[in-house]
Design a protein around this motif. Sequence first.
Motif, PDB file in Angstrom:
ATOM      1  N   LEU A 198       7.347  -1.608  -5.506  1.00 49.40           N
ATOM      2  CA  LEU A 198       7.214  -2.121  -6.874  1.00 49.40           C
ATOM      3  C   LEU A 198       7.136  -3.645  -6.871  1.00 49.40           C
ATOM      4  O   LEU A 198       6.349  -4.238  -7.619  1.00 49.40           O
ATOM      5  N   LEU A 199       7.950  -4.280  -6.042  1.00 48.99           N
ATOM      6  CA  LEU A 199       7.910  -5.740  -5.951  1.00 48.99           C
ATOM      7  C   LEU A 199       6.542  -6.204  -5.465  1.00 48.99           C
ATOM      8  O   LEU A 199       5.957  -7.147  -6.017  1.00 48.99           O
ATOM      9  N   ALA A 200       6.013  -5.543  -4.436  1.00 48.42           N
ATOM     10  CA  ALA A 200       4.717  -5.940  -3.882  1.00 48.42           C
ATOM     11  C   ALA A 200       3.590  -5.741  -4.889  1.00 48.42           C
ATOM     12  O   ALA A 200       2.675  -6.569  -4.987  1.00 48.42           O
ATOM     13  N   SER A 201       3.660  -4.648  -5.648  1.00 51.02           N
ATOM     14  CA  SER A 201       2.591  -4.371  -6.610  1.00 51.02           C
ATOM     15  C   SER A 201       2.589  -5.361  -7.769  1.00 51.02           C
ATOM     16  O   SER A 201       1.576  -5.503  -8.461  1.00 51.02           O
ATOM     17  N   ALA A 202       3.717  -6.052  -7.994  1.00 53.49           N
ATOM     18  CA  ALA A 202       3.796  -7.034  -9.075  1.00 53.49           C
ATOM     19  C   ALA A 202       3.229  -8.395  -8.661  1.00 53.49           C
ATOM     20  O   ALA A 202       3.087  -9.290  -9.506  1.00 53.49           O
ATOM     21  N   LEU A 203       2.928  -8.574  -7.384  1.00 50.89           N
ATOM     22  CA  LEU A 203       2.369  -9.838  -6.899  1.00 50.89           C
ATOM     23  C   LEU A 203       0.858  -9.866  -7.087  1.00 50.89           C
ATOM     24  O   LEU A 203       0.209  -8.812  -7.164  1.00 50.89           O
ATOM     25  N   PRO A 204       0.257 -11.054  -7.166  1.00 57.19           N
ATOM     26  CA  PRO A 204      -1.207 -11.139  -7.282  1.00 57.19           C
ATOM     27  C   PRO A 204      -1.882 -10.441  -6.111  1.00 57.19           C
ATOM     28  O   PRO A 204      -1.373 -10.456  -4.986  1.00 57.19           O
ATOM     29  N   PRO A 205      -3.034  -9.805  -6.335  1.00 58.58           N
ATOM     30  CA  PRO A 205      -3.747  -9.125  -5.240  1.00 58.58           C
ATOM     31  C   PRO A 205      -4.010 -10.074  -4.075  1.00 58.58           C
ATOM     32  O   PRO A 205      -4.372 -11.233  -4.272  1.00 58.58           O
TER      33      PRO A 205
END
Length: 450
Positions: free
Chosen positions: A236-243
């Motif tokens: 979830l943390l990673a998916s919230a970061l810019p691509p």
Amino acid sequence: MLEPTHHADVIIVGAGAAGLSAALQLTGAGVSTLVLEAAPDVGGRMATEQVDGFRLDRIGQLLSTSYPELRRTPGLDALELRPFSPGVLVYNEGRLQRSWEPRTTLRTGPPTGRSARGAFTAARALASAPRVRSRTARTPLGGPLDQARLGAAFTRLAATPVDRVLARPELPALDALLSRGLPNRTVETFLRPLLSALLCDPGLTTSSHCADLALRGYARGRLCVPAGGAQTLPRLLASALPPGTVRTGVKAVDISTTSVRTAGHGEFTCRGVVLATGARQAAELLPGLRMPDFHPVTVLHHTAPHAPLAEPALILDADRSGPVAHTAVLSEVDPSRAPAGRPLITSVVLGPPPPQAEVRAHLARLYGTSTTGWDLLAVHHDPEAVPTMPAPHDLRRPVRLLSGLYACGDHRDTSTVQGALFSGRRAARAVLRDLGVQAVGVEEGALVAA
């Protein structure tokens, strides 16, 4: 000129909870960030393996709904926490007995902004958590007077500010418990096995400050696990970061304040590096960085023809009659971790993998049923699962090593998910201060390492 993909203001080495937390704080402040992870997926030790439809955590570390960083960290608004039943079941004198149960879940602050959804999801789960009582667990642990004293002590601790908790004399946890006038029965049959589970430290050599914070968190919330497995949280943390922020399969082999050299992917340049790996990897990349000792942990996952306990309860062994420190029918806590109709029993041994015959015999005693028909799904052993926190322990080890070089992880705060997330926040703030960037939303805050 270097390719843009090989340059960022800040490079973070390690995509565990600490590194991803730091990345979210930095990108939120407008700082270009790259996260390099040697493994093929994010999460570090918070990894979840999929076997025959089961989701199996590699480390059985428990979370608490009272962890402040679960509400404060951007990206965790969608995190669903699956709580255990209030209190725990303790195997004592050959039978399961029900411990003192926290009567109130205290909040450290109201949910705000993006974290509100996750907090309300956890609250709904708590309210609807089944409380089916096992026929083997009717006897309360200790007499009414012991229960009343323990309840009063937990109520006081829950309401005590963190700074006052940390003002107490610091001793090894077991020594501190015995010095406070608590009945020896209460310490040995409840507090010792509970803290062993929370700290992964069966000898209770951990700093009493860390132990008190763990007990305070227990009194203020519920023990829980992330829905879908531990790896749900870092994903979830990673998916919230810019691509494009996170690059997996990129192993750092050398770091400086202005660059990271990798194995097979060239050199990445930057204005600062945050080392967010485990303690051993950090010491290898930065010789001279102190490496702590560790508590080894072995996690065993079984399935059975039928659930041996129809309750989302955590079982602790106060008798220490076998290798298992705590166990639970985890599919009763989080049904998404197992296929329909197939229970998942997860057990934690605080040490190296024991003989399977000893584990099965111990689980048979704890659950009061035969384990002959149980199938072993996986055994995960990590000799460096949890950094030790002996007294005296610095709850805020420096995250700024020098200008342009920073370190974060559970080895810089408390050896918990809360400590990892909070250390990432502290490291991000130190970076922003050195870069001269206003730290909007990256508040100093009080010490909340629970």
